[in-house]
Design a protein around this motif. Sequence first.
Motif, short mmCIF file in Angstrom:
data_model
loop_
_atom_site.label_atom_id
_atom_site.label_comp_id
_atom_site.label_asym_id
_atom_site.label_seq_id
_atom_site.Cartn_x
_atom_site.Cartn_y
_atom_site.Cartn_z
N ARG A 1 0.85 -1.20 0.00
CA ARG A 1 0.00 0.00 0.00
C ARG A 1 0.87 1.23 0.00
NH1 ARG A 1 -3.44 3.32 -0.93
NH2 ARG A 1 -5.27 3.78 0.31
N SER A 2 0.56 2.18 -0.89
CA SER A 2 1.37 3.39 -1.01
C SER A 2 0.47 4.61 -0.91
CB SER A 2 2.13 3.40 -2.34
OG SER A 2 1.24 3.28 -3.43
N VAL A 3 0.71 5.42 0.08
CA VAL A 3 -0.07 6.64 0.29
C VAL A 3 0.89 7.79 0.60
CG1 VAL A 3 -2.29 5.67 0.96
CG2 VAL A 3 -0.48 5.83 2.65
N GLY A 4 2.02 7.81 -0.11
CA GLY A 4 3.01 8.85 0.13
C GLY A 4 3.87 8.61 1.35
N GLY A 5 3.82 7.38 1.90
CA GLY A 5 4.62 7.04 3.06
C GLY A 5 5.68 6.01 2.72
N VAL A 6 6.32 5.49 3.77
CA VAL A 6 7.46 4.58 3.57
C VAL A 6 7.04 3.11 3.54
CG1 VAL A 6 9.09 6.19 4.62
CG2 VAL A 6 7.91 4.50 6.06
N GLY A 7 5.75 2.83 3.52
CA GLY A 7 5.28 1.45 3.57
C GLY A 7 5.96 0.52 2.57
N PRO A 8 6.02 0.88 1.27
CA PRO A 8 6.66 -0.03 0.31
C PRO A 8 8.13 -0.30 0.63
CG PRO A 8 5.28 1.55 -0.84
CD PRO A 8 5.34 2.00 0.59
N TYR A 9 8.85 0.73 1.06
CA TYR A 9 10.26 0.53 1.42
C TYR A 9 10.40 -0.43 2.60
CZ TYR A 9 11.71 4.51 -1.50
OH TYR A 9 11.97 5.36 -2.54
N LEU A 10 9.58 -0.24 3.63
CA LEU A 10 9.68 -1.09 4.81
C LEU A 10 9.24 -2.52 4.51
CD1 LEU A 10 8.41 1.34 7.60
CD2 LEU A 10 10.75 0.57 7.20
N THR A 11 8.26 -2.68 3.61
CA THR A 11 7.85 -4.02 3.19
C THR A 11 9.04 -4.79 2.63
OG1 THR A 11 5.52 -3.51 2.78
CG2 THR A 11 6.50 -5.26 1.45
N LEU A 12 9.81 -4.13 1.77
CA LEU A 12 10.95 -4.79 1.12
C LEU A 12 12.13 -4.94 2.07
CD1 LEU A 12 10.69 -2.94 -2.30
CD2 LEU A 12 10.15 -5.34 -1.87
N PHE A 13 12.38 -3.93 2.90
CA PHE A 13 13.53 -4.00 3.80
C PHE A 13 13.32 -5.05 4.89
CE2 PHE A 13 15.75 -2.69 7.69
CZ PHE A 13 17.05 -2.69 7.23
N ALA A 14 12.12 -5.10 5.47
CA ALA A 14 11.87 -6.03 6.57
C ALA A 14 12.00 -7.48 6.11
CB ALA A 14 10.48 -5.80 7.16
N ARG A 15 11.64 -7.76 4.87
CA ARG A 15 11.62 -9.14 4.39
C ARG A 15 12.89 -9.55 3.66
NH1 ARG A 15 6.57 -7.22 4.62
NH2 ARG A 15 4.87 -8.67 5.19
N ALA A 16 13.53 -8.59 3.00
CA ALA A 16 14.67 -8.95 2.15
C ALA A 16 15.89 -8.06 2.35
CB ALA A 16 14.26 -8.91 0.68
N GLY A 17 15.81 -7.08 3.27
CA GLY A 17 16.94 -6.19 3.49
C GLY A 17 17.22 -5.28 2.30
N THR A 18 16.20 -5.03 1.46
CA THR A 18 16.38 -4.25 0.24
C THR A 18 16.74 -2.80 0.56
OG1 THR A 18 14.73 -5.63 -0.82
CG2 THR A 18 15.32 -3.58 -1.94
N ALA A 19 17.83 -2.32 -0.01
CA ALA A 19 18.22 -0.92 0.16
C ALA A 19 17.26 -0.02 -0.60
CB ALA A 19 19.64 -0.72 -0.36
N ARG A 20 17.14 1.22 -0.13
CA ARG A 20 16.24 2.16 -0.80
C ARG A 20 16.68 2.38 -2.24
NH1 ARG A 20 17.05 8.16 -0.49
NH2 ARG A 20 17.40 7.85 -2.71
#
Length: 372
Positions: A9-28
């Motif tokens: 879910r994207s509403v101008g917040g960091v949700g998509p980044y945290l989804t990827l970082f929490a599960r895969a350690g994806t850098a911004r």
Amino acid sequence: MLARSGWARSVGGVGPYLTLFARAGTARADADAAAAAQQIHELPSARGCTYVLPAQDFALGLAVGDGFRDAEMRTAEKLGVTREEIDALCDAVVGALEKSGGPLDPDGLRAATGDRSRSLGEAGKKKGLTTTLPVALGRLQAQGEIRRVPVNGRLDNQRYAYVRWSPNPLASHALSAAEARTELARRYFAWVGPATAGEFQFFSGLGVKAAKEAVAPLGLVPVESGSDRLLLPQDVSAWRAFEAPATPQYALVSSLDAISAARRDVASLLDAGDRERDVLVDDGKERAIGAISDLPSHAILDRGRLIGLWEFDADAGTIAWATFDRRRDAALEAAVAATEAYVRDQLGDARSFSLDSPRSRAPRVRALRAMR
């Protein structure tokens, strides 16, 4: 990751980044590069809401959002705008983007389309629609004719430019509307099952009858006899055989992470003893966390169980957090430190949504520190 855990879910917040970082350690930077390469993209999809989707789902996302795209048009019609007027503006926008060969922001599009776009005056301001341009842009996005790109390349941005989308992802989409809704249901129950039919209905935005028709071909199976929580048949054996790890596995996720937002059933993520714990919600009041549908702050999970909440204190550059049982083991401290460094050094802040700010979340930061 998005295909397996659910659209972010994207509403101008960091949700998509945290989804990827929490599960895969994806850098911004890697997430931004994936968006620039159209491996992932923010699209209007389920319920007409914006999510970040994987490329394999672009056409499906647009298809299931199709029935929700007309709300702005209906508002515009009440302000004297005709569909023919918007059709002409859409043609002008497409022509301007093809001529420019590159992104144009709303100001650039207004200049390029001349008098095709017009102000809707004070009446429009009251209804949140100041010009006709957003109506045309929304329609063209939903049709896959154009796509919007963040001006700074970031997923937590709400300033966009627009480009032609070629090839249009819907050009090769062969599913009927009913088939697309069933495919959405298939993905939904794979992401967050066991879930109820009502939870899918909320997520999809469908009516009761349409939601039932969407899930019917899937042959969903109750997680146990008499339960209204359902699984895909192919997931039943794995569900019943699964045993939770004996040692903690901590994750700090967004308040809009699919694990909670896709079902809007916070109570099911909690130990029974934590459901009556009071937390500060957006209206400044305290409520039992088990009685609310949406998380008031970002979440701390242990093996999928909601055990606490967190917020980012932008002034201090630190995470304010607390667990319901006041645990503070080394693994949890390490998970907090890793997320804190990610937010501070790569994101700069951890807004839940576009209007969230260090000032607006200050009471929640204080409450979490007091709770801890």
